[in-house]
Design an enzyme around this catalytic site. Structure first.
Site, PDB file in Angstrom:
ATOM      1  CB  CYS A  26      55.573 -17.236 -34.484  1.00 12.17           C
ATOM      2  SG  CYS A  26      54.524 -17.560 -33.061  1.00 12.17           S
TER       3      CYS A  26
ATOM      4  CB  CYS B 181      50.205 -12.716 -30.413  1.00 10.69           C
ATOM      5  SG  CYS B 181      51.038 -12.432 -31.996  1.00 10.69           S
TER       6      CYS B 181
HETATM    7 FE1  FES Z   1      54.174 -15.653 -32.260  1.00  8.38          FE
HETATM    8 FE2  FES Z   1      53.202 -13.324 -31.665  1.00  8.38          FE
HETATM    9  S1  FES Z   1      54.352 -13.823 -33.415  1.00  8.38           S
HETATM   10  S2  FES Z   1      52.903 -15.163 -30.637  1.00  8.38           S
END
Ligand code: FES
Length: 146
Positions: A35, A104
């Site tokens: 991400c 996360c």
């Molecule tokens: Fe990357 Fe939450 S989507 S830390």
């Protein structure tokens, strides 16, 4: 059903302990390559107690809420106790995270551990390697140069 608990929304909207710290005793940074989110934790440690903690997170709402909650959970605690904080404990304290958002909270656990590792290394304190993320042999995130 709401995606996020009220606790998550609260910590996302009013993050505790946000900011950076000059002359931190330990700094840890964890990232997730998928991400692209990054979390940085700063620790002030005196007599083995986490006197102060700050975080900077470039990431999603769950990452920000996780860092905020994690800093609250370790503040004022002995270093050894902070080292035992798991991402599950952070998620539980937030009254749960959606399954796709559990990773996360992992950033919070890892950034704290790496900040403690930094503190141990800087002060020549012996430590057990197994207690820390194995950055050298792992490719799932972006811990550069640790
Ligand atoms: Fe990357 Fe939450 S989507 S830390």
């Amino acid at each position: 059903m709401a995606l996020y608990s009220e606790k998550v929304m609260d910590h996302f909207r009013n993050p505790r302990n946000i900011g950076c710290m000059e002359e931190a005793d330990g700094i840890g940074e964890a990232g997730n390559m998928k991400c692209g989110d990054i979390m940085k934790i700063y620790l002030k440690i005196e007599n083995d107690i986490i006197e102060d903690v700050k975080f900077e997170t470039f990431g999603c709402a769950s990452a920000i809420a996780s860092s905020s909650m994690a800093t609250e959970l370790i503040k004022g605690k002995p270093v050894a106790q902070a080292l035992e904080l798991t991402n599950q404990a952070v998620a539980e304290a937030l009254e749960g995270l959606p399954p796709v958002k559990m990773h996360c909270s992992v950033l919070a656990e890892e950034a704290i551990k790496l900040a403690i590792l930094d503190y141990y290394k800087k002060n020549d304190i012996p430590y057990a390697k197994e207690q820390f993320p194995d950055c050298e042999n792992c490719s799932h995130c972006s811990h550069h140069g640790h």
